[in-house]
Design a protein around this motif. Structure first.
Motif: not given
Length: 497
Positions: A108-113
């Motif tokens: 997710x590279x930080x998005x937490x989707x």
């Protein structure tokens, strides 16, 4: 299993669910970082569920983590409100559990989707507390795992008070009636497994009477059906994610962290030649610590740092399609490398393609990495050599990664240039080569290497003065006595000055 969710605790479906990354001092201490200002991410309203419902851990995953939190429900629209007025825009307070799947966190590279946005990953309730009836600085959140209290946090211990969070968000977007803010979790968040029951309660222990949300209950179950690699990225975990999901290395069943590379020890390793360090390691029974066949892009380079590992496997077309696209292991390694770390790449000694190029080298430089070591090739070799970053490799090659490799995983024990490298090992390189030093031996080996280097310099001076090497190299008893006397005289002069 039905995916329908009951969200009747809320009067309306929220247009936005906004979650705070870090807000409790206890959690910041646990994570080892204290933010200077709040930061946020979104969760979809489809992730909402009610007390008593199930939370699925998908097939093929291991790190489903709970985070007991206090949820704020907005009552009246807030746009550019002050801290003094912010609490007036909150209608209710309740319990929440900000579930997350750490297996998808890196992807997710930080998005937490995908990590935190799955169906059922935001249970709320079971009751709403009127915000007018409580002091926002005197609330408490508690979490139980299978009946055992594992989290407790008081809002007096917040880094960012609720009013600040509401006011800050309102600077950037309109908070609308029904919107939910998850205000962060205290220390103690951890991993739950199928069969576990997690309960969260928010209350106001100092208020007259009992003001409580009741216990928000989630039942963890095993999900069925995996992930299609033809559609999106697959779950993956490493020891760093395990440590953060469980809350500590010990809780995750991982070995204790290696000793840190202190500035003083680093200075010694910078000064000590690799040849001398290698000699001292061999004296201690370690003769297989050399990363063979690699050389620096710039002669005269000295490399000292802590290993962060990256593994490539031989190219297979179906695996390249599923693992090499998007935010793959190679990109994650260069995006996540920390200051002072050396990215050590297992490329099986295959020099028939590049394993990094100038873009990734620049990313490592921007992250303040100590360098890169690969037993494969380097693309854009001249450009990489011009970057102020120590890079050791088997030499240049123009081909891209996919000619020979699939980026597979990070932060695990690998083989590089015939040497075994573990995350946390100390890596030292110069024109003679690159060696791997176990952290527990580093101080002892560095001191011995520097002492030996001082001897070698003195011996070289004697040879240059015309003395034969017989009895001098290595020193016999007579020469040892002369060296000790010269060293003592030098130390005396140093003390006098």
């Amino acid at each position: 299993m039905s995916t329908a969710r009951t969200t009747s605790v809320l009067p309306v479906t929220p247009g936005k669910i906004i979650a705070v990354h870090l807000s409790y001092s206890s959690r910041a201490a646990e994570r080892g970082r204290r933010p200077s200002s709040p930061s946020y991410f979104f969760k979809p309203s489809s992730s909402l569920s009610a007390s008593g419902e199930v939370v699925e851990r998908p097939e093929g995953t291991e790190l489903l983590a709970f985070e007991g939190e206090i949820a704020l429900v907005i009552g009246t629209a807030a746009r550019r409100v002050t801290r003094e007025d912010a609490w007036d825009h909150v209608a209710w307070v309740t319990a929440s559990n900000d579930w997350g799947l750490y297996d998808l966190r890196g992807n997710d590279k930080g998005s937490n989707v995908r990590n935190k946005g799955r169906d059922g990953y935001t249970p709320l309730g079971p009751q709403l507390i009127d915000a007018r009836s409580v002091d926002p600085a005197a609330l408490r959140v508690r979490t139980w795992l299978n009946g055992e209290l594992v989290q407790q946090g008081e809002t007096a211990g917040l880094i960012f008070p609720f009013a600040q969070i509401v006011a800050d968000l309102s600077q950037h977007l309109t908070l609308e009636p029904g919107d939910v803010i998850l205000t962060g979790t205290p220390a103690g968040a951890s991993v739950a497994k199928p069969g576990d029951v997690v309960e969260v309660e928010v209350d106001a222990p100092d208020a007259a009477g009992t003001l409580t949300s009741g216990k928000l209950t989630s039942h963890v179950v095993a999900g069925h059906g995996g992930f299609d690699p033809e559609i999106g990225s697959l779950p993956s975990v490493d020891d760093r994610q395990r440590e953060e999901a469980w809350g500590s290395r010990e809780a995750a069943g991982l070995p204790a962290a290696a000793p840190a590379l202190s500035p003083e020890l680093r200075a010694k390793l910078v000064e000590a030649p690799v040849a001398a360090l290698s000699q001292q390691l061999r004296k201690r029974g370690l003769d297989n610590v050399s990363i063979d066949g690699v050389r620096p892009t710039r002669p005269g380079t000295k490399l000292v740092g802590v290993a962060k590992t990256l593994r490539f496997v031989p190219n297979r077309e179906d695996l390249f399609r599923s693992h090499a696209g998007g935010y793959n292991a190679q990109k994650r390694a260069f995006d996540e490398v920390c200051e002072g770390e050396v990215i050590v790449i297992e490329a099986r000694g295959e020099a028939g393609s590049g394993t990094l190029g100038d873009v990734l080298a620049l990313r490592a430089l921007a992250r303040r990495a100590a360098g890169v070591v690969t037993d494969g090739g380097v693309r854009d070799y001249a450009a990489v050599a011009g970057i102020d970053l120590p890079v050791f490799s088997k030499g240049p090659h123009p081909a891209v990664l996919g000619r020979r490799h699939v980026p597979w995983d990070t932060d695990l024990t690998i083989a590089c240039g015939g040497a075994t490298v573990q995350p946390g090992d100390f890596i030292v390189g110069d024109d003679d080569g690159v060696i791997v030093i176990p952290p527990s031996l580093a101080e002892e080996v560095a001191n011995a290497a520097l002492a030996q280097e001082a001897e070698d310099v003195w011996i070289a001076e004697q040879v240059a003065a015309g003395h034969p090497v017989e009895g001098l190299f290595p020193m016999n008893a007579q020469w040892r006595e002369k060296y000790d006397a010269a060293k003592e005289a030098g130390d005396s002069n140093d003390r006098e000055t």
